[in-house]
Motif scaffolding. Structure first.
Motif, PDB file in Angstrom:
ATOM      1  N   ASN A  51       6.827  -9.756   4.935  1.00  0.00           N
ATOM      2  CA  ASN A  51       6.307  -8.761   3.996  1.00  0.00           C
ATOM      3  C   ASN A  51       5.365  -9.410   2.972  1.00  0.00           C
ATOM      4  OD1 ASN A  51       6.381  -5.923   3.374  1.00  0.00           O
ATOM      5  ND2 ASN A  51       7.353  -6.492   1.450  1.00  0.00           N
ATOM      6  N   GLU A  52       5.718 -10.624   2.554  1.00  0.00           N
ATOM      7  CA  GLU A  52       4.835 -11.334   1.622  1.00  0.00           C
ATOM      8  C   GLU A  52       3.488 -11.633   2.284  1.00  0.00           C
ATOM      9  OE1 GLU A  52       7.101 -14.707   0.494  1.00  0.00           O
ATOM     10  OE2 GLU A  52       8.393 -13.608  -0.921  1.00  0.00           O
ATOM     11  N   ARG A  53       3.562 -12.049   3.545  1.00  0.00           N
ATOM     12  CA  ARG A  53       2.312 -12.300   4.290  1.00  0.00           C
ATOM     13  C   ARG A  53       1.548 -10.998   4.483  1.00  0.00           C
ATOM     14  NH1 ARG A  53       4.860 -15.066   9.351  1.00  0.00           N
ATOM     15  NH2 ARG A  53       2.741 -14.812  10.198  1.00  0.00           N
ATOM     16  N   TRP A  54       2.284  -9.932   4.725  1.00  0.00           N
ATOM     17  CA  TRP A  54       1.686  -8.595   4.899  1.00  0.00           C
ATOM     18  C   TRP A  54       0.922  -8.173   3.644  1.00  0.00           C
ATOM     19  CZ3 TRP A  54       2.225  -4.873   8.917  1.00  0.00           C
ATOM     20  CH2 TRP A  54       1.849  -3.566   8.587  1.00  0.00           C
ATOM     21  N   GLU A  55       1.584  -8.308   2.496  1.00  0.00           N
ATOM     22  CA  GLU A  55       0.960  -7.892   1.247  1.00  0.00           C
ATOM     23  C   GLU A  55      -0.250  -8.765   0.915  1.00  0.00           C
ATOM     24  OE1 GLU A  55       1.571  -5.245  -0.346  1.00  0.00           O
ATOM     25  OE2 GLU A  55       3.337  -4.666   0.839  1.00  0.00           O
ATOM     26  N   ALA A  56      -0.179 -10.028   1.343  1.00  0.00           N
ATOM     27  CA  ALA A  56      -1.285 -10.935   1.049  1.00  0.00           C
ATOM     28  C   ALA A  56      -2.529 -10.622   1.882  1.00  0.00           C
ATOM     29  CB  ALA A  56      -0.848 -12.386   1.293  1.00  0.00           C
ATOM     30  N   ILE A  57      -2.340  -9.932   2.988  1.00  0.00           N
ATOM     31  CA  ILE A  57      -3.470  -9.655   3.889  1.00  0.00           C
ATOM     32  C   ILE A  57      -4.464  -8.677   3.275  1.00  0.00           C
ATOM     33  CG2 ILE A  57      -4.091  -8.537   6.075  1.00  0.00           C
ATOM     34  CD1 ILE A  57      -1.599  -9.843   7.281  1.00  0.00           C
ATOM     35  N   GLY A  58      -3.939  -7.655   2.618  1.00  0.00           N
ATOM     36  CA  GLY A  58      -4.832  -6.645   2.051  1.00  0.00           C
ATOM     37  C   GLY A  58      -4.844  -5.387   2.891  1.00  0.00           C
ATOM     38  N   HIS A  59      -5.803  -4.503   2.630  1.00  0.00           N
ATOM     39  CA  HIS A  59      -5.825  -3.172   3.242  1.00  0.00           C
ATOM     40  C   HIS A  59      -6.417  -3.191   4.637  1.00  0.00           C
ATOM     41  CE1 HIS A  59      -4.391  -0.904  -0.195  1.00  0.00           C
ATOM     42  NE2 HIS A  59      -5.060  -1.778  -0.949  1.00  0.00           N
ATOM     43  N   VAL A  60      -6.044  -2.160   5.368  1.00  0.00           N
ATOM     44  CA  VAL A  60      -6.566  -1.939   6.714  1.00  0.00           C
ATOM     45  C   VAL A  60      -7.351  -0.631   6.688  1.00  0.00           C
ATOM     46  CG1 VAL A  60      -4.634  -3.172   7.727  1.00  0.00           C
ATOM     47  CG2 VAL A  60      -4.505  -0.691   7.433  1.00  0.00           C
ATOM     48  N   PRO A  61      -8.123  -0.325   7.743  1.00  0.00           N
ATOM     49  CA  PRO A  61      -8.833   0.943   7.785  1.00  0.00           C
ATOM     50  C   PRO A  61      -7.893   2.117   7.513  1.00  0.00           C
ATOM     51  CG  PRO A  61      -9.590  -0.456   9.565  1.00  0.00           C
ATOM     52  CD  PRO A  61      -8.439  -1.177   8.924  1.00  0.00           C
ATOM     53  N   ARG A  62      -8.405   3.101   6.794  1.00  0.00           N
ATOM     54  CA  ARG A  62      -7.575   4.204   6.315  1.00  0.00           C
ATOM     55  C   ARG A  62      -6.865   4.944   7.443  1.00  0.00           C
ATOM     56  NH1 ARG A  62      -9.835   9.227   2.593  1.00  0.00           N
ATOM     57  NH2 ARG A  62      -7.800  10.269   2.300  1.00  0.00           N
ATOM     58  N   ASP A  63      -7.586   5.218   8.542  1.00  0.00           N
ATOM     59  CA  ASP A  63      -6.972   5.992   9.621  1.00  0.00           C
ATOM     60  C   ASP A  63      -5.873   5.223  10.348  1.00  0.00           C
ATOM     61  OD1 ASP A  63      -8.646   4.131  10.694  1.00  0.00           O
ATOM     62  OD2 ASP A  63      -9.515   5.448  12.223  1.00  0.00           O
ATOM     63  N   ALA A  64      -5.880   3.886  10.245  1.00  0.00           N
ATOM     64  CA  ALA A  64      -4.862   3.072  10.922  1.00  0.00           C
ATOM     65  C   ALA A  64      -3.670   2.771  10.023  1.00  0.00           C
ATOM     66  CB  ALA A  64      -5.486   1.756  11.411  1.00  0.00           C
ATOM     67  N   ARG A  65      -3.837   3.001   8.713  1.00  0.00           N
ATOM     68  CA  ARG A  65      -2.806   2.596   7.766  1.00  0.00           C
ATOM     69  C   ARG A  65      -1.440   3.274   8.014  1.00  0.00           C
ATOM     70  NH1 ARG A  65      -4.820   3.657   2.134  1.00  0.00           N
ATOM     71  NH2 ARG A  65      -6.343   2.136   2.846  1.00  0.00           N
ATOM     72  N   PRO A  66      -1.359   4.621   8.173  1.00  0.00           N
ATOM     73  CA  PRO A  66      -0.035   5.236   8.369  1.00  0.00           C
ATOM     74  C   PRO A  66       0.699   4.680   9.600  1.00  0.00           C
ATOM     75  CG  PRO A  66      -1.681   6.896   7.851  1.00  0.00           C
ATOM     76  CD  PRO A  66      -2.426   5.635   8.096  1.00  0.00           C
ATOM     77  N   ARG A  67      -0.090   4.477  10.671  1.00  0.00           N
ATOM     78  CA  ARG A  67       0.541   3.994  11.903  1.00  0.00           C
ATOM     79  C   ARG A  67       1.089   2.579  11.740  1.00  0.00           C
ATOM     80  NH1 ARG A  67      -1.754   0.729  15.358  1.00  0.00           N
ATOM     81  NH2 ARG A  67      -3.848   1.212  14.562  1.00  0.00           N
ATOM     82  N   ILE A  68       0.280   1.668  11.210  1.00  0.00           N
ATOM     83  CA  ILE A  68       0.719   0.273  11.118  1.00  0.00           C
ATOM     84  C   ILE A  68       1.816   0.109  10.071  1.00  0.00           C
ATOM     85  CG2 ILE A  68      -1.031  -0.426   9.423  1.00  0.00           C
ATOM     86  CD1 ILE A  68       0.307  -2.475  12.425  1.00  0.00           C
ATOM     87  N   GLU A  69       1.682   0.851   8.948  1.00  0.00           N
ATOM     88  CA  GLU A  69       2.718   0.740   7.921  1.00  0.00           C
ATOM     89  C   GLU A  69       4.024   1.390   8.373  1.00  0.00           C
ATOM     90  OE1 GLU A  69       0.121   0.296   3.835  1.00  0.00           O
ATOM     91  OE2 GLU A  69       1.387   2.066   4.122  1.00  0.00           O
ATOM     92  N   ALA A  70       3.920   2.448   9.179  1.00  0.00           N
ATOM     93  CA  ALA A  70       5.135   3.092   9.694  1.00  0.00           C
ATOM     94  C   ALA A  70       5.936   2.123  10.554  1.00  0.00           C
ATOM     95  CB  ALA A  70       4.763   4.337  10.502  1.00  0.00           C
ATOM     96  N   ARG A  71       5.231   1.292  11.308  1.00  0.00           N
ATOM     97  CA  ARG A  71       5.930   0.305  12.145  1.00  0.00           C
ATOM     98  C   ARG A  71       6.694  -0.695  11.276  1.00  0.00           C
ATOM     99  NH1 ARG A  71       1.620  -2.152  16.242  1.00  0.00           N
ATOM    100  NH2 ARG A  71       3.502  -3.349  16.869  1.00  0.00           N
TER     101      ARG A  71
END
Length: 409
Positions: free
Chosen positions: A306-326
Motif C-alpha cells: 500500500n505504501e508503494r501504491w500510494e507512492a506511485i501516484g494517480h492512474v487514468p480516471r477511467d481505470a481508477r475504480p477498477r484498479i482500486e477496487a482490486r
C-alpha cells in the motif's frame, strides 16, 4: 444314644455340641433316630459355614467398608457362639478371628492408599496453581485463556483434599484466573477506546478532505491530502461500520479533487498510464496474499504494498475504480480476517457462553445424581422421568458447548 466327634444325642433325645469349653445343649430331638438328629444339626452347621464363606468372599473381593465388615463378623460370631448346630464351632470362630485380621489389614492398606492419593492430588493441584499464576501475567490472550480453561477441567477431575488445603489452593487458583480475566478485559476495553479515538480523528480528517475537494491549488492541496492520508493511517482502525463509511467519504473527497486535477493536467496522461501498469503489478502481487492464512504476515505485506501504491501516484480516471477496487478487495479481506479474530477473542461474548455452559453443566450433574439416587431407592418411575429431563438438559448443554467451541474454547 448316638455320637460323633462334634456332638452327641443322649437317651432322652437331648442334642449336645462339643467345644473347647465343653459340651452345651443345642436342642432336643424326639421325631426320629439320634442319627437323624445329628444330621439335622450338622446341616445347621453347614449353613453357618456357607454364611462365613460368603462373608469372606465379600471382604476379599468387594469394597465392603471395615465398619460394615466388622459388624457382620460380630453378628456371625454371636450366631456361631449361640448356634444350635453340631460341628467344629471353634474352627468357625477362628475363621472369623482371621477375617478380623484381614479386615484390619485391608483398612490399613486403604488408609495408606488414600494418603498416597491425597499427596498426589495435592502435588497435582499445586502444579496447576503454579501454572495458573504464571499464565495470569501472560498477554497471549487466546492461548492463555484456553489453557486456563483446560486447567479448570483438570482441577475438577482431581479428588478433594482436606478442606483447609483445598480451599487455600483453590483461592490461589481462582485468584490467578481472576487476575488474567481482568487484565484481558482491560486490554480489549483499551482497544475499544482506541477505536473510538480513531473514529473521532477520522471524522475530522474526512471533513477536512471534503472541504478541500473543490480546491484548484493543485500542489498545496495534493500535499495536504498526502498529509491527511498519513494522519489517517496513523490514527489506527475505527469500528468496522464507521471505518467503511468514513473511508468512503475521505476517499471520495480525494477522488473529486484529483479527478479535477487530472482534467487540468491531461498532459500527464502518459505518466498516469505508466502508474496504472505499476499499480496493476502491485494489485496482482496483493491478490496473491489471498486467501489470508497468516494474518500478521498478510497485514505487513499489504502495508508495504500500500505504501508503494500510494507512492506511485494517480492512474487514468477511467481505470481508477477498477484498479482500486482490486486493491480494496484485498484490504477488505484482511480487515474481515481481523474482525473474525476480534470476534473469536471477544471476552464478553465468551464470558456469556462460558456462564451458560457452566449453568447447564451444573444442572446436568445434579439431574444425573438424582437419577442415581432414585435408582438406588428402587423408584424406577421417578428415575425414568428424571432421565427424560436429563436428556433435554444434556441436549442444551451439547448445543452450548458447540457455541463455546466457536470461540476456540
Amino acid at each position: 444314644m448316638s455320637s460323633d466327634p462334634w456332638g452327641r444325642v443322649d437317651e432322652t433325645g437331648t442334642v449336645y455340641v462339643r467345644t473347647a469349653d465343653g459340651e452345651r445343649v443345642v436342642g432336643s430331638w424326639q421325631a426320629g433316630s439320634p442319627d437323624e438328629a445329628l444330621a439335622y444339626f450338622k446341616r445347621k452347621y453347614d449353613g453357618l459355614v456357607v454364611e462365613i464363606g460368603l462373608l469372606e468372599r465379600r471382604v476379599r473381593t468387594t469394597d465392603l467398608s471395615a465398619k460394615d465388615a466388622n459388624t457382620a463378623i460380630e453378628h456371625l460370631r454371636s450366631t456361631v457362639t449361640e448356634a444350635h448346630a453340631v460341628g467344629d464351632l471353634d474352627a468357625l470362630v477362628k475363621r472369623l478371628d482371621g477375617l478380623v485380621g484381614e479386615v484390619d489389614s485391608r483398612r490399613e492398606q486403604r488408609k495408606v492408599a488414600k494418603a498416597k492419593a491425597n499427596d498426589e492430588a495435592k502435588t497435582a493441584k499445586e502444579q496447576l496453581v503454579a501454572e495458573a499464576e504464571e499464565l495470569s501475567v501472560s498477554e497471549q490472550w487466546r492461548a492463555a485463556g484456553e489453557r486456563l480453561r483446560a486447567l479448570v477441567d483438570t482441577w475438577k477431575g482431581l479428588p478433594r483434599l482436606d478442606r483447609k488445603s483445598d480451599d487455600e489452593l483453590w483461592h490461589r487458583f481462582s485468584h490467578a484466573r481472576s487476575v488474567f480475566s481482568k487484565r484481558r478485559k482491560a486490554h480489549f476495553a483499551s482497544l475499544d477506546a482506541q477505536r473510538e479515538d480513531a473514529r473521532r480523528i477520522k471524522e475530522k480528517l474526512a471533513q477536512e478532505a471534503e472541504s478541500l475537494s473543490g480546491s484548484t491549488e493543485w500542489g498545496p492541496t495534493a500535499a495536504r491530502y498526502r498529509e491527511l492520508m498519513s494522519d489517517w493511517k496513523a490514527a489506527g482502525r475505527a469500528q468496522r461500520e464507521a471505518e467503511d463509511e468514513l473511508w468512503n467519504r475521505f476517499r471520495g473527497a480525494q477522488d473529486v479533487f484529483f479527478a479535477a486535477r487530472a482534467e487540468v493536467f491531461a498532459e500527464r496522461d502518459s505518466e498516469q498510464r505508466e502508474n496504472l501498469t505499476r499499480k496493476e503489478e502491485l494489485a496482482i502481487e496483493a491478490e496473491k496474499l489471498l486467501p489470508v492464512t497468516d494474518l500478521k504476515a498478510a497485514r505487513a505485506a499489504f502495508r508495504s504494498l500500500n505504501e508503494r501504491w500510494e507512492a506511485i501516484g494517480h492512474v487514468p480516471r477511467d481505470a481508477r475504480p477498477r484498479i482500486e477496487a482490486r486493491m480494496h478487495a484485498v484490504e477488505r479481506a484482511i480487515q474481515d480476517a481481523e474482525e473474525s479474530e476480534w470476534r473469536r477473542t471477544n471476552p464478553e461474548a465468551r464470558a456469556r457462553a462460558e456462564g451458560l455452559t457452566g449453568q447447564l453443566q451444573a444442572a446436568v450433574d445434579k439431574l444425573r445424581g438424582q437419577v442415581d439416587t432414585a435408582r438406588a431407592a428402587g423408584n424406577s418411575a421417578k428415575a425414568d422421568k428424571l432421565e427424560r429431563e436429563l436428556e433435554g438438559r444434556q441436549a442444551l448443554l451439547d448445543q452450548a458447548l458447540k457455541g463455546l467451541h466457536e470461540f476456540g474454547g
